[in-house]
Motif scaffolding. Structure first.
Motif, PDB file in Angstrom:
ATOM      1  N   ALA A 416       0.819  -1.210   0.000  1.00 38.03           N
ATOM      2  CA  ALA A 416       0.000   0.000   0.000  1.00 38.03           C
ATOM      3  C   ALA A 416       0.852   1.259   0.000  1.00 38.03           C
ATOM      4  N   LYS A 417       0.223   2.329  -0.408  1.00 43.68           N
ATOM      5  CA  LYS A 417       0.823   3.652  -0.329  1.00 43.68           C
ATOM      6  C   LYS A 417       0.964   4.028   1.144  1.00 43.68           C
ATOM      7  N   ALA A 418       2.131   4.453   1.550  1.00 40.81           N
ATOM      8  CA  ALA A 418       2.371   4.766   2.964  1.00 40.81           C
ATOM      9  C   ALA A 418       1.350   5.751   3.500  1.00 40.81           C
ATOM     10  N   GLU A 419       0.987   6.736   2.693  1.00 39.25           N
ATOM     11  CA  GLU A 419       0.048   7.757   3.134  1.00 39.25           C
ATOM     12  C   GLU A 419      -1.332   7.179   3.464  1.00 39.25           C
ATOM     13  N   ASP A 420      -1.633   6.000   2.946  1.00 35.01           N
ATOM     14  CA  ASP A 420      -2.961   5.416   3.149  1.00 35.01           C
ATOM     15  C   ASP A 420      -3.129   4.734   4.505  1.00 35.01           C
ATOM     16  N   PHE A 421      -2.036   4.404   5.160  1.00 33.26           N
ATOM     17  CA  PHE A 421      -2.183   3.641   6.407  1.00 33.26           C
ATOM     18  C   PHE A 421      -1.206   4.000   7.508  1.00 33.26           C
ATOM     19  N   PHE A 422      -0.094   4.629   7.203  1.00 36.13           N
ATOM     20  CA  PHE A 422       0.966   4.774   8.199  1.00 36.13           C
ATOM     21  C   PHE A 422       0.937   6.159   8.833  1.00 36.13           C
ATOM     22  N   ILE A 423       0.767   6.205  10.153  1.00 42.16           N
ATOM     23  CA  ILE A 423       0.788   7.479  10.873  1.00 42.16           C
ATOM     24  C   ILE A 423       1.938   7.545  11.871  1.00 42.16           C
ATOM     25  N   GLY A 424       2.783   6.542  11.904  1.00 40.38           N
ATOM     26  CA  GLY A 424       3.895   6.509  12.845  1.00 40.38           C
ATOM     27  C   GLY A 424       3.821   5.284  13.735  1.00 40.38           C
ATOM     28  N   GLN A 425       4.663   5.268  14.761  1.00 36.47           N
ATOM     29  CA  GLN A 425       4.831   4.056  15.557  1.00 36.47           C
ATOM     30  C   GLN A 425       3.790   3.864  16.656  1.00 36.47           C
ATOM     31  N   ALA A 426       3.018   4.885  16.960  1.00 34.64           N
ATOM     32  CA  ALA A 426       2.016   4.725  18.019  1.00 34.64           C
ATOM     33  C   ALA A 426       0.640   5.019  17.449  1.00 34.64           C
ATOM     34  N   LYS A 427      -0.303   4.167  17.732  1.00 36.13           N
ATOM     35  CA  LYS A 427      -1.695   4.413  17.377  1.00 36.13           C
ATOM     36  C   LYS A 427      -2.553   3.798  18.477  1.00 36.13           C
ATOM     37  N   VAL A 428      -3.033   4.650  19.376  1.00 31.32           N
ATOM     38  CA  VAL A 428      -3.779   4.172  20.526  1.00 31.32           C
ATOM     39  C   VAL A 428      -5.279   4.167  20.203  1.00 31.32           C
ATOM     40  N   PHE A 429      -5.874   5.336  20.097  1.00 29.90           N
ATOM     41  CA  PHE A 429      -7.290   5.449  19.738  1.00 29.90           C
ATOM     42  C   PHE A 429      -7.442   5.705  18.244  1.00 29.90           C
ATOM     43  N   GLU A 430      -8.402   5.067  17.627  1.00 31.57           N
ATOM     44  CA  GLU A 430      -8.840   5.521  16.315  1.00 31.57           C
ATOM     45  C   GLU A 430      -9.427   6.925  16.492  1.00 31.57           C
ATOM     46  N   GLU A 431      -9.333   7.728  15.463  1.00 30.20           N
ATOM     47  CA  GLU A 431      -9.834   9.094  15.569  1.00 30.20           C
ATOM     48  C   GLU A 431     -11.321   9.119  15.940  1.00 30.20           C
ATOM     49  N   SER A 432     -12.086   8.203  15.378  1.00 31.82           N
ATOM     50  CA  SER A 432     -13.518   8.139  15.674  1.00 31.82           C
ATOM     51  C   SER A 432     -13.766   7.772  17.136  1.00 31.82           C
ATOM     52  N   GLU A 433     -12.919   6.906  17.694  1.00 34.78           N
ATOM     53  CA  GLU A 433     -13.054   6.534  19.107  1.00 34.78           C
ATOM     54  C   GLU A 433     -12.773   7.729  20.011  1.00 34.78           C
TER      55      GLU A 433
END
Length: 626
Positions: A416-433
């Motif tokens: 996949a295109k990095a921009e489509d899924f990668f935000i860095g090394q930490a992802k705790v809450f989904e934005e919607s959560e």
């Protein structure tokens, strides 16, 4: 290693003096050995010193030959001796042996171009008494923190935000936009901090301030340019660079030790440095105790190792103090062991080397696209990576839409295109959560996409996806989490932490390494591990990255710690930020084993702890007593 602070306004000299002293007192932990000031009707500069180089003569501020320029500096310049000789040959006169003076005379000689000659970690400020202009800069990677604020006619700047809080012109407000992205990233992800109006000088940038006008400009950025080389050549170059960088970073007039975990990075540094002292931390349970593996390695290498087991009681007792030293909330669980590790090391040494930076420079994270233990799936993914970009992206979209299957995550992140899924090394809450839990006043902030796209948009379209992800981490995760906690936790105990694997010379090499030697079907950080393997047993060089494993899962299901967190979650002030019923329900279900929300709970708990310290109690927290 030191702490700096300063401000510019129209107050008279005698009015500035008590304020700068109060500001310096707030960061005395950064420099307990000595202090110094420069004050006139325009500016006040304050300095706290931790003596490392030129123990007798390096006290700041330092002036140039005719006293027209003055500098305060935090950090280390590793090539200062070469620069010093160069500047002496050009006629500059030095009064100390300290690296600080090299920056000052270098600025006289080269202006802002001195920054391209500096190898090290730094934040500094130079005041020109004749032009009444302030010039400052932060190192390439943001190893040293640097903040500024413009409030009520005063421009203030320094190493830690807490020093601003005592300035009479500082207006303390919570930056409401910071909370929502924090819940996803686990750290303060914006350029404006959790304190409204307080910003960071970005990594790799310099600034000028004159007649009320602030200008900030970049002087360096990562530029990945692969060179044609064989794997063996890549390994040879990495090994030589690590050896040179470790030796360079070990130069000191005080004792030097190293932090040692079970991972390859700190183990590699330790095996090359071979210091008299190594330090490790653990949590008692085998699952969370890296100190056992560290001891095994030092026994093999014939080195001394000092370790400490941290209890849950200690962790919770000291947690408010940890968040105080961080200045902003950071829910990275590794802040806890790092605090105790620095405390342990401070009893024996003043300088420690650590392994930060290798994962970002040489692609060590599994999130770069290494999500399966199946060698067959990894080989298939490597083959598909050779397809044209449009074909790869198309396959990735189909995988994302399809039902989950074994290896699907690995295939998707590989294609996949990095921009489509990668935000860095930490992802705790989904934005919607996060939006669902926050009250309306705290929902308005830049989106996660906005934050990461601001970095991605700087890159050429044809850059390999892995290097896009590295670039994002270099500008988000590394300076705003990894390096920040490394600096703040070590300086909390008045020790200097150096990162030889995160060095401008190391970066120049890393930029040239072909992607296929960074991440492939064999492993992450492939060529780097091969170089480490020449110094370490196979089981260390090939070991998966753990970070600092912290038993928050166990803690949050233990009655006394659960009740401690629950008491905070029920506090009256919490309803300003969160739907209390929802966060309490999350906490209770986790305690009963009905969900696994420990990272989300810890992230909320961290913010609330931080907020209570800085906005309710408004004092240095006392150590608790479980």
């Amino acid at each position: 290693m030191c702490g700096i602070v300063g401000f510019i306004n129209t107050q008279k000299t005698e009015q500035k003096e008590p304020t700068i002293q109060k500001m310096m007192d707030k960061i005395i932990h950064r420099g307990p050995n000595s202090s110094g000031t420069y004050i006139d009707d325009h500016i006040a500069l304050g300095f706290r010193r931790l003596s490392i180089i030129d123990l007798e003569g390096g006290t700041q501020p330092i002036y140039n030959e005719d006293g027209t320029k003055v500098i305060i500096f935090n950090g280390e310049i590793y090539d200062y001796q070469v620069l010093r000789e160069e500047l002496i040959a050009k006629g500059h006169q030095f009064t100390t042996e300290a690296d600080t003076e090299v920056i000052l005379h270098g600025y006289e000689e080269y202006g802002q171009d001195i920054l391209s000659r500096l190898r090290g970690m730094f934040s500094f400020a130079i005041w020109d008494l004749e032009t009444e202009e302030l010039f400052g800069a932060r190192d390439h990677f943001g190893i040293k923190p640097y903040y500024y604020a413009e409030m009520n006619g005063t421009f203030m700047f320094g190493s830690e935000i807490k020093s601003f809080l005592v300035h009479p012109d500082f207006n303390k407000q919570l930056n409401k936009e910071a909370l929502k992205p924090y819940l996803t990233f686990q750290y303060s992800a914006l350029d404006e901090t959790f304190f409204k109006g307080v910003h960071r000088i970005p990594e790799g940038h310099f600034f000028t301030y004159k007649q009320g006008e602030l200008q900030i400009q970049p002087y360096w950025d990562a530029s990945f340019k692969e060179e044609d080389m064989s794997l063996e050549e890549a390994i040879d170059k990495i090994e030589a660079a690590v050896a040179e960088s470790v030796a360079t970073h070990a130069v000191s007039d005080v004792k030097v030790g190293s932090f040692l975990s079970s991972g390859v990075d700190s183990s590699y540094v330790t095996s090359v440095l071979r210091p008299d002292h190594t330090f490790s931390i653990g949590f008692g349970d085998k699952t969370y105790n890296e100190s056992h593996e560290a001891k095994r390695l030092t026994d093999k290498l014939g080195l001394n190792n000092t370790s400490k087991l941290v209890t849950g009681e200690e962790a919770f007792n000291y947690f408010p103090l940890i968040q105080y030293h961080l200045d902003e909330p950071d829910s990275n669980p590794s802040c806890v062991p790092l605090y105790f590790l620095a405390e342990l090391a401070s009893k024996e040494v003043t300088v420690v080397l650590s392994g930060e930076g290798a994962d970002e420079l040489f692609a060590g994270y599994q999130n770069y696209g290494f999500h399966t233990r199946s060698k067959a799936v990894r080989v298939v993914a490597e083959g598909l990576k050779k397809l044209p970009k449009k074909a790869r992206y198309s396959i990735a979209r189909q995988i994302k839409k399809a039902p989950h299957f074994k290896g699907s995550m690995h295939l998707y992140t590989s294609l996949a295109k990095a921009e489509d899924f990668f935000i860095g090394q930490a992802k705790v809450f989904e934005e919607s959560e996060a939006l669902d839990l926050l009250t309306p006043s705290y929902r308005m902030s830049p989106s996660i996409s906005d934050i990461v796209q601001s970095q991605y948009q700087k890159l050429p379209a044809d850059m390999p996806e892995v290097k896009k992800m590295q670039y994002l981490d270099i500008h988000q995760w590394m300076p705003k989490d990894i390096l920040l906690k490394a600096d703040k936790m070590s300086m909390a105990h008045s020790i200097e932490l150096r990162v030889p694997l995160l060095d401008i010379k190391m970066m120049e090499l890393a930029e040239s390494i072909p992607t296929k030697y960074l991440l492939n079907a064999e492993n992450t950080k492939y060529a780097f591990r091969k170089a480490a393997n020449r110094h370490l047993p196979d089981e260390w060089a090939d070991r998966e990255k753990l970070g600092f494993p912290v038993p928050i899962k166990d803690w949050l299901r233990e009655e006394k710690f659960y009740q401690h967190v629950r008491q905070l979650f029920t506090a009256e002030f919490v309803s300003e930020f969160f739907d209390q019923a929802k966060i309490l329900d999350m906490l209770d279900k986790n305690y009963r084993g009905e969900n696994n929300a420990r990272r989300k709970i810890w992230t909320i708990f961290t913010f609330l702890t931080w907020y209570q310290i800085f906005f309710i109690d408004e004092k240095v927290p006392e150590v608790g007593n479980f």
